[in-house]
Design an enzyme around this catalytic site. Structure first.
Site, mmCIF file in Angstrom:
data_model
loop_
_atom_site.group_PDB
_atom_site.id
_atom_site.type_symbol
_atom_site.label_atom_id
_atom_site.label_comp_id
_atom_site.label_asym_id
_atom_site.label_seq_id
_atom_site.Cartn_x
_atom_site.Cartn_y
_atom_site.Cartn_z
ATOM 1 N N GLU A 218 9.591 2.424 2.614
ATOM 2 C CA GLU A 218 9.193 2.741 1.573
ATOM 3 C C GLU A 218 8.249 4.109 1.743
ATOM 4 O OE1 GLU A 218 7.837 -0.852 -0.817
ATOM 5 O OE2 GLU A 218 7.412 -1.417 1.062
ATOM 6 N N ARG A 220 8.043 8.052 4.259
ATOM 7 C CA ARG A 220 8.630 9.321 4.471
ATOM 8 C C ARG A 220 9.105 9.216 6.005
ATOM 9 N NH1 ARG A 220 9.517 14.248 2.530
ATOM 10 N NH2 ARG A 220 9.856 15.836 3.955
ATOM 11 N N ALA A 261 0.456 1.090 3.873
ATOM 12 C CA ALA A 261 0.518 2.018 2.829
ATOM 13 C C ALA A 261 -0.255 3.140 2.685
ATOM 14 C CB ALA A 261 0.206 1.167 1.483
ATOM 15 N N GLU A 276 -3.665 0.486 9.946
ATOM 16 C CA GLU A 276 -4.088 0.110 8.687
ATOM 17 C C GLU A 276 -3.792 0.977 7.511
ATOM 18 O OE1 GLU A 276 -8.562 1.381 7.994
ATOM 19 O OE2 GLU A 276 -8.233 -0.951 8.643
ATOM 20 N N ARG A 314 -7.528 0.986 13.253
ATOM 21 C CA ARG A 314 -8.088 0.703 12.006
ATOM 22 C C ARG A 314 -9.314 1.702 11.883
ATOM 23 N NH1 ARG A 314 -11.014 -4.976 14.193
ATOM 24 N NH2 ARG A 314 -12.769 -3.942 15.251
ATOM 25 N N ARG A 315 -9.883 1.595 10.772
ATOM 26 C CA ARG A 315 -11.174 2.633 10.555
ATOM 27 C C ARG A 315 -12.315 1.750 10.209
ATOM 28 N NH1 ARG A 315 -12.028 8.002 9.542
ATOM 29 N NH2 ARG A 315 -9.769 8.353 9.238
#
Length: 341
Positions: A218, A220, A261, A276, A314-315
């Site tokens: 979904e 690039r 996403a 994430e 992750r942030r």
């Protein structure tokens, strides 16, 4: 011989090739197919792209039929009955392409799954692909486009220009078995899509890139990037290729990885890794390693973690620091979306 293909295509008024279609390209062709080709080429040396006549097509068809290669013989017969310009491409070695027919053959080999990304020498490819208007009447030379548009109007119809690009849509040349592509304009010829791949409307797959097996795309997939089996590239996610200022580090996403996403990566990932949503990792990103108890330990650059499996990036929502921890959990695709493509 390294590769062999017989095909047809479109030329401009000067006889320059705009595009070529090879219905059944061959990698490492059988000796019985190569023998009549060598006889046809005679003293010519090196890789060749030879315009073939009706008489030569008839000779090839007869020799291939006698050798038991009925499919190739049928293609030769079909081409000799058409009015399209025909070409025979014989590559003795995997050298940089030197002509538009050679370049198109290598793109076909990738999309037919006969060669994997990075397996072929594509040096100088861009210089050999003309920028073409891809229209409802096929490929048109840009200098000839205004006249073609006028003639279409005078004929009572409109000539639709779908794109102006060096690369055509893959599905106009090759539709690999077991794939779904929601918007075919977003997959270029030269993409490699493994069986079970689903490319959704916002997904994009460049040439010399793609998926090894079932995958959800979904986001690039840039030139040179490959996704392993079971990988999921989320909506708006992206991967850093080697074109347009990209680095030389080849990005491979391992099996059962999830790029959330609007996330992305400029480093290779081992199997079962997760980034994430919204987090983009580049080689120079400073990453805080988190231990099994959730406590920060040392700080490294993301390139030091390249290719390692079972990582979760992750942030930290409080400090804003990019963190990485080992994770035994991994992403699995919804099999019902891919198993029956």
């Amino acid at each position: 011989m390294f590769a062999l293909a017989l095909g047809c295509g479109t030329q401009n008024r000067d006889g320059d090739w705009l595009e070529l279609f090879f219905p059944a390209p061959l990698l490492e062709p059988a000796a019985a197919l190569v023998k009549p080709v060598r006889e046809l080429l005679g003293e010519r040396r090196g890789n060749q792209a030879l315009a073939v006549t009706t008489r030569q097509l008839r000779t090839l068809a007869r020799a291939w039929r006698e050798a038991g290669h009925e499919d190739q013989a049928s293609y030769a017969i079909a081409l000799q009955e058409s009015d399209q310009p025909c070409v025979l491409v014989a590559l003795r070695e995997d050298l940089p392409p030197t002509s538009t027919p050679e370049a198109y053959l290598k793109l076909h080999l990738l999309s037919h799954r006969l060669a994997r990304p990075h397996q072929l020498n594509l040096e100088g490819l861009f210089d050999l692909l003309p920028n073409v208007a891809w229209t409802s009447d096929g490929a048109i030379d840009l200098d000839e486009l205004p006249e073609k548009q006028l003639l279409a109007r005078l004929d009572g119809r409109m000539l639709t220009v779908f794109s102006v690009d060096k690369f055509p849509r893959m599905v106009d040349y090759v539709v690999p078995e077991g794939v779904r592509i929601a918007d075919t304009a977003r997959v270029r010829l030269g993409a490699y899509l493994g069986a079970g791949t689903t490319v959704m409307h916002e997904g994009f797959v460049n040439f010399n890139a793609g998926t090894e097996g079932p995958a959800m795309v979904e986001g690039r997939i840039s030139a040179g990037v490959t996704l392993g089996r079971g990988a999921d590239l989320g909506g708006g996610a992206s991967t850093m290729g080697t074109l347009s200022g990209g680095g030389e580090l080849l990005v491979h996403i391992g099996d059962n990885c999830l790029i959330g996403a609007n996330a992305g990566t400029g480093i290779p990932l081992g199997d079962r890794c997760t980034i994430e949503s919204g987090l983009y990792i580049t080689a120079g990103t400073k990453v805080v390693l988190v231990d099994a108890e959730g406590l920060p330990s040392e700080q490294v650059k993301a390139r030091d973690l390249a290719g390692q499996p079972d990582l979760l990036f992750r942030r930290n929502s409080l400090s804003g620091a990019v963190e990485c921890l080992r994770s035994s959990q991994h992403h699995l695709l919804n099999s019902s979306l891919h198993d029956h493509n």
